[in-house]
Scaffold this motif. Structure first.
Motif, PDB file in Angstrom:
ATOM      1  N   ILE A  48       7.757  21.546 -17.591  1.00 17.86           N
ATOM      2  CA  ILE A  48       7.894  20.307 -16.842  1.00 17.86           C
ATOM      3  C   ILE A  48       7.137  20.204 -15.667  1.00 17.86           C
ATOM      4  O   ILE A  48       6.470  19.165 -15.362  1.00 17.86           O
ATOM      5  CB  ILE A  48       9.533  20.068 -16.736  1.00 17.86           C
ATOM      6  N   ILE A  49       6.825  21.372 -15.362  1.00 14.17           N
ATOM      7  CA  ILE A  49       5.969  21.454 -13.867  1.00 14.17           C
ATOM      8  C   ILE A  49       4.480  21.221 -14.245  1.00 14.17           C
ATOM      9  O   ILE A  49       4.032  20.303 -13.731  1.00 14.17           O
ATOM     10  CB  ILE A  49       6.174  22.810 -13.347  1.00 14.17           C
ATOM     11  N   ILE A  50       4.251  21.955 -15.252  1.00 11.02           N
ATOM     12  CA  ILE A  50       2.649  21.582 -15.703  1.00 11.02           C
ATOM     13  C   ILE A  50       2.717  19.985 -16.024  1.00 11.02           C
ATOM     14  O   ILE A  50       1.567  19.294 -15.495  1.00 11.02           O
ATOM     15  CB  ILE A  50       2.459  22.310 -16.898  1.00 11.02           C
ATOM     16  N   ARG A  51       3.599  19.328 -16.921  1.00  9.25           N
ATOM     17  CA  ARG A  51       3.465  18.182 -17.360  1.00  9.25           C
ATOM     18  C   ARG A  51       3.644  17.083 -16.020  1.00  9.25           C
ATOM     19  O   ARG A  51       2.783  15.990 -15.982  1.00  9.25           O
ATOM     20  CB  ARG A  51       4.461  17.855 -18.256  1.00  9.25           C
ATOM     21  N   LEU A  52       4.631  17.531 -15.219  1.00  6.68           N
ATOM     22  CA  LEU A  52       4.648  16.729 -14.257  1.00  6.68           C
ATOM     23  C   LEU A  52       3.441  16.532 -13.304  1.00  6.68           C
ATOM     24  O   LEU A  52       2.791  15.521 -12.769  1.00  6.68           O
ATOM     25  CB  LEU A  52       6.064  17.135 -12.988  1.00  6.68           C
ATOM     26  N   LEU A  53       2.816  17.696 -12.878  1.00  3.18           N
ATOM     27  CA  LEU A  53       1.693  17.871 -12.174  1.00  3.18           C
ATOM     28  C   LEU A  53       0.252  16.832 -12.869  1.00  3.18           C
ATOM     29  O   LEU A  53      -0.407  16.206 -12.041  1.00  3.18           O
ATOM     30  CB  LEU A  53       1.033  18.924 -12.053  1.00  3.18           C
ATOM     31  N   LEU A  54       0.628  17.123 -14.126  1.00  3.99           N
ATOM     32  CA  LEU A  54      -0.412  16.160 -14.720  1.00  3.99           C
ATOM     33  C   LEU A  54      -0.298  14.780 -14.816  1.00  3.99           C
ATOM     34  O   LEU A  54      -1.459  13.930 -14.492  1.00  3.99           O
ATOM     35  CB  LEU A  54      -0.565  16.622 -16.428  1.00  3.99           C
ATOM     36  N   ALA A  55       1.114  14.330 -14.798  1.00  3.87           N
ATOM     37  CA  ALA A  55       1.262  13.021 -14.691  1.00  3.87           C
ATOM     38  C   ALA A  55       1.096  12.363 -13.202  1.00  3.87           C
ATOM     39  O   ALA A  55       0.776  11.168 -12.841  1.00  3.87           O
ATOM     40  CB  ALA A  55       3.022  12.830 -14.853  1.00  3.87           C
ATOM     41  N   ILE A  56       1.513  13.494 -12.257  1.00  2.00           N
ATOM     42  CA  ILE A  56       0.824  13.044 -10.811  1.00  2.00           C
ATOM     43  C   ILE A  56      -0.507  12.657 -10.929  1.00  2.00           C
ATOM     44  O   ILE A  56      -1.024  11.568 -10.277  1.00  2.00           O
ATOM     45  CB  ILE A  56       1.361  13.989  -9.827  1.00  2.00           C
ATOM     46  N   MET A  95       0.829  -1.140   0.044  1.00  2.00           N
ATOM     47  CA  MET A  95       0.120   0.005   0.022  1.00  2.00           C
ATOM     48  C   MET A  95       0.768   1.242   0.008  1.00  2.00           C
ATOM     49  O   MET A  95       0.460   2.200  -0.682  1.00  2.00           O
ATOM     50  CB  MET A  95      -0.801  -0.133   1.148  1.00  2.00           C
ATOM     51  N   ALA A  96       1.967   1.177   0.742  1.00  2.00           N
ATOM     52  CA  ALA A  96       3.118   2.389   0.810  1.00  2.00           C
ATOM     53  C   ALA A  96       3.419   2.647  -0.814  1.00  2.00           C
ATOM     54  O   ALA A  96       3.582   3.864  -1.051  1.00  2.00           O
ATOM     55  CB  ALA A  96       3.957   2.039   1.768  1.00  2.00           C
ATOM     56  N   ILE A  97       3.863   1.659  -1.329  1.00  2.00           N
ATOM     57  CA  ILE A  97       4.304   1.749  -2.607  1.00  2.00           C
ATOM     58  C   ILE A  97       3.314   2.321  -3.440  1.00  2.00           C
ATOM     59  O   ILE A  97       3.533   3.277  -4.342  1.00  2.00           O
ATOM     60  CB  ILE A  97       4.769   0.644  -3.237  1.00  2.00           C
ATOM     61  N   ARG A  98       2.034   1.692  -3.617  1.00  4.38           N
ATOM     62  CA  ARG A  98       0.949   2.425  -4.041  1.00  4.38           C
ATOM     63  C   ARG A  98       0.608   3.836  -4.054  1.00  4.38           C
ATOM     64  O   ARG A  98       0.604   4.527  -4.926  1.00  4.38           O
ATOM     65  CB  ARG A  98      -0.343   1.655  -4.062  1.00  4.38           C
ATOM     66  N   ILE A  99       0.912   4.198  -2.623  1.00  2.00           N
ATOM     67  CA  ILE A  99       0.488   5.673  -2.716  1.00  2.00           C
ATOM     68  C   ILE A  99       1.625   6.551  -3.024  1.00  2.00           C
ATOM     69  O   ILE A  99       1.573   7.812  -3.377  1.00  2.00           O
ATOM     70  CB  ILE A  99       0.128   5.819  -0.960  1.00  2.00           C
ATOM     71  N   GLY A 100       2.677   5.894  -2.798  1.00  2.00           N
ATOM     72  CA  GLY A 100       4.086   6.741  -2.922  1.00  2.00           C
ATOM     73  C   GLY A 100       4.867   6.310  -4.284  1.00  2.00           C
ATOM     74  O   GLY A 100       5.988   6.334  -4.482  1.00  2.00           O
ATOM     75  N   VAL A 101       3.968   5.955  -5.209  1.00  2.00           N
ATOM     76  CA  VAL A 101       4.486   5.535  -6.473  1.00  2.00           C
ATOM     77  C   VAL A 101       5.295   6.534  -7.331  1.00  2.00           C
ATOM     78  O   VAL A 101       6.138   6.302  -7.942  1.00  2.00           O
ATOM     79  CB  VAL A 101       3.211   4.886  -7.392  1.00  2.00           C
ATOM     80  N   VAL A 102       4.883   7.978  -6.943  1.00  2.00           N
ATOM     81  CA  VAL A 102       5.410   9.015  -7.840  1.00  2.00           C
ATOM     82  C   VAL A 102       6.864   9.132  -7.353  1.00  2.00           C
ATOM     83  O   VAL A 102       7.847   9.696  -7.993  1.00  2.00           O
ATOM     84  CB  VAL A 102       4.769  10.283  -7.378  1.00  2.00           C
ATOM     85  N   LYS A 103       7.369   8.705  -5.998  1.00  2.00           N
ATOM     86  CA  LYS A 103       8.418   8.822  -5.736  1.00  2.00           C
ATOM     87  C   LYS A 103       9.667   7.826  -6.471  1.00  2.00           C
ATOM     88  O   LYS A 103      10.841   8.337  -6.668  1.00  2.00           O
ATOM     89  CB  LYS A 103       8.790   8.317  -4.105  1.00  2.00           C
ATOM     90  N   PHE A 104       9.028   6.953  -6.949  1.00  2.00           N
ATOM     91  CA  PHE A 104       9.768   5.918  -7.952  1.00  2.00           C
ATOM     92  C   PHE A 104       9.922   6.656  -9.270  1.00  2.00           C
ATOM     93  O   PHE A 104      10.753   6.236 -10.239  1.00  2.00           O
ATOM     94  CB  PHE A 104       9.141   4.690  -7.991  1.00  2.00           C
ATOM     95  N   VAL A 105       9.182   7.689  -9.877  1.00  2.00           N
ATOM     96  CA  VAL A 105       9.206   8.496 -10.941  1.00  2.00           C
ATOM     97  C   VAL A 105      10.027   9.483 -11.007  1.00  2.00           C
ATOM     98  O   VAL A 105      10.514   9.634 -11.918  1.00  2.00           O
ATOM     99  CB  VAL A 105       7.660   8.537 -11.532  1.00  2.00           C
TER     100      VAL A 105
END
Length: 651
Positions: free
Chosen positions: A578-586, A539-549
């Motif tokens: 990149i900020i706009i696209r990163l927020l969209l990816a998040i 569950m921690a990985i699922r919630i924090g998946v963005v940390k791996f990206v």
């Protein structure tokens, strides 16, 4: 009864010795780091040879007394009491002798001509063995096994095949590589960085944790997020990010904040595994959150020669993006469960006027560190100034006024934490010595460049996997150091700037604390939430998946790190892009792993969102802007199509 009384008395005596010794270490660290801005005469820095040997010797004694083999063996059988005492005595005796010989012999080396003898290499090997055993006792097998393999490879490298083959080692002369120098080895530069730079921040973190500021921070975080449907989970994220940047340890952060936040998250209606996963993910992220970022950022500054202030500026945007992703994940989970807001916070979490007073103990030290850095003070000096300013402020807390000895308890706790950390650093010193003597990292860099055919992505994947594997079950710092020593040259050979390469490895060293099978932060959270440890880690990985990206994002878009040391000039349009696209990816990734947005997501939509998240981050402008347009259109369609659906749940 007599036996129990004797055991209790001996236990009390041992606790007293550990307390006093750790407190003495704390005062030594303070004296050693005393900057020249004080009106009082300068005390530090103390002479290097006795300081390193003495600090490591005291740390070994603290660790063996508080985590003795005597205790663990006697608990299994009373017949094992004497063998346990013998093991502890041998380890302590051999270790202290090796540290004493370091002081004597390095002093002699500096005085003039010196010849190594067989006694020196056996001392070096015995001292290294003591550090490996103590590390295994405290931090488990992974790093200790790496130390054993490193020593075995050092003396047998000439028989290894291909890339791993090394020149023959002069057995007696190798004592200098392992032990008797101040550059590499167990008592080398990394230990010096820990003592001279990191120790004041360890003490500062323990003071903040033990003097009341941490609990008030949690209560105020609950107050600020009370009107959100995911209130307690949002509060856990906010509190853990601020508390974690000071405590510097994922497990410490989980224990310090999770005992309050996790039960509240469960009471709001979230699954226990989700409650534990949120806390674990938010807690380990504290180490990437400026301005303090735990001890690894301090070591990074000394290791790379890049100023600490530059590093915390570079870490700011990725850290904010990561915590934004956690907030978004909680929003989607709240929607999925239909959790509603509970704006009234009552009971023990109700905010009192004293909590705002206590919050000063958190804000002032952080502001002091940043101000001191901006005024040119060293990281160690900045941490010490913050510590000295914090001491009188703690008396704003009535609990401290009633019992001022709590300050000494906090300092002693800092000394004990530092002692435990030095056991891992000693083994890292062994690995550093072997890598430096054999030149393996440079050879590996050349091989990686050929094997991946100059494809950066494969090298980044290898570095990520190495950091995650080595970081399991050990502190972030030794995991980061070990991997950057091996993989750093390879990453830089592909054009990554020094800061970018170090930040990349650092992020995955942090992420290893929630990565199965040895997800120590998730397991600590599971013990509080009552959920299965492995389920909590998943569950921690699922919630924090963005940390791996995120590390891959700033590896390909170093402008995200803002500073010029990232290897690119700052471009406002490029940064905004990149900020706009990163927020969209998040948004896309967080909704995909939650399988919910305005409604439950079918499998096909999850796949589409993941594919779009990858596409909007791709470096080709044609692909990422077209994907951005498609993603925005797709999300708009989803919202318009399902917001009024009978079975849909709106935000």
């Amino acid at each position: 009864m007599a036996t129990e009384s004797k055991t209790g008395l001996s236990g009390l005596l041992i606790s007293g010795v550990v307390f006093g010794l750790a407190l003495a270490m704390a005062f030594t660290g303070i004296a050693n780091s005393m900057p020249d801005v004080w009106i009082l005469p300068r005390i530090g820095p103390l002479p290097s040879e006795p300081l390193r040997a003495g600090m490591l010797g005291a740390s070994l004694l603290v660790v063996l007394l508080s985590n003795s083999f005597t205790g663990i063996l006697a608990a299994r059988s009373k017949r094992l009491l004497l063998p346990g005492v013998a093991i502890d005595a041998v380890l302590l005796g051999v270790g202290l002798f090796a540290f004493w010989r370091y002081y004597v012999d390095t002093s002699a080396i500096e005085d003039g001509l010196f010849f190594f003898e067989p006694m020196h290499i056996w001392t070096a090997l015995a001292g290294s063995a003591c550090m490996i055993i103590a590390c295994w006792r405290i931090w488990g097998a992974p790093l200790a096994v790496c130390g054993i393999v490193a020593i075995f490879y050092f003396y047998t490298g000439e028989y290894w095949p291909w890339l791993l083959e090394t020149a023959p080692v002069e057995f007696v002369e190798s004592a200098e590589d392992l032990w008797f120098n101040q550059n590499d080895g167990v008592l080398g530069n990394i230990l010096g960085i820990m003592i001279y730079t990191v120790f004041p921040f360890v003490l500062l973190g323990c003071m903040l944790e033990r003097t009341g500021g941490g609990r008030s921070l949690i209560k105020i975080a609950f107050h600020l997020t009370r009107r959100y449907r995911g209130g307690p989970a949002h509060a856990a994220i906010l509190a853990s990010s601020l508390f974690g940047t000071m405590s510097g340890g994922a497990v410490t952060n989980v224990v310090g904040t999770g005992v309050i936040t996790i039960p509240m998250i469960k009471r709001r209606g979230f699954d226990p595994s989700f409650a534990g996963g949120v806390e674990a993910t938010a807690s380990c992220g504290g180490q990437i959150m400026p301005p303090i970022m735990g001890s690894a950022a301090l070591v990074m500054a000394d290791f790379t020669g890049i100023s600490y202030l530059t590093i915390i500026v570079a870490a700011l945007v990725p850290a904010l993006a990561y915590y934004a992703s956690l907030f978004v994940s909680v929003i989607f989970e709240s929607r999925r469960l239909g959790v509603t807001a509970a704006p009234d916070v009552e009971g023990e979490l109700a905010v009192a006027p004293q909590d705002f007073v206590n919050l000063v103990m958190v804000i002032v030290p952080v502001v002091t560190v940043v101000t001191a850095l901006l005024n040119g003070l060293s990281p160690a000096g900045s941490g010490l100034v913050a510590l000295f300013i914090l001491l009188p402020i703690t008396f704003c807390n009535p609990e401290i006024r009633r019992n001022p000895l709590l300050i000494f308890v906090a300092l002693s706790r800092g000394g004990q934490q530092f002692a435990r950390l030095l056991m891992a650093i000693g083994v890292v010193g062994v690995i550093v010595a072997v890598l430096g003597a054999t030149g393996l990292p440079n050879d590996f860099a050349q091989l990686a460049a050929k094997a991946t055919d100059s494809w950066l992505f494969l090298t980044l994947l290898l570095a990520m996997a190495s950091a995650l594997l080595l970081g399991m079950g050990m502190p972030t710092l030794p995991a980061y150091l070990t991997i950057i020593l091996i993989m750093g040259p390879s990453l830089q050979q592909f054009g990554l700037a020094v800061l970018t390469a170090h930040m990349f490895v650092f992020y995955y060293g942090v992420a290893s604390s929630i990565t199965p099978p040895v997800a120590i932060a998730a397991y600590a959270a599971a013990s509080i939430s009552g959920s299965p440890p492995l389920k909590t880690a998943v569950m921690a990985i699922r919630i924090g998946v963005v940390k791996f990206v995120i590390p891959f994002v700033f590896a390909y878009y170093p402008i995200l790190l803002i500073v010029k040391e990232s290897g690119v000039a700052f471009d406002t349009l490029g940064f905004a892009s990149i900020i706009i696209r990163l927020l969209l990816a998040i948004y896309l990734l967080s909704s995909a792993v939650s399988a919910f947005d305005v409604r439950q997501l079918p499998v096909w939509e999850i796949v589409v969102r993941i594919a779009l998240a990858v596409s909007v981050l791709y470096v080709d402008p044609v692909l990422h802007w077209s994907s951005t347009f498609v993603a925005l259109t797709f999300l708009a369609w989803h919202y318009v199509r399902f917001r009024r659906a009978p079975d849909g749940r709106t935000a």
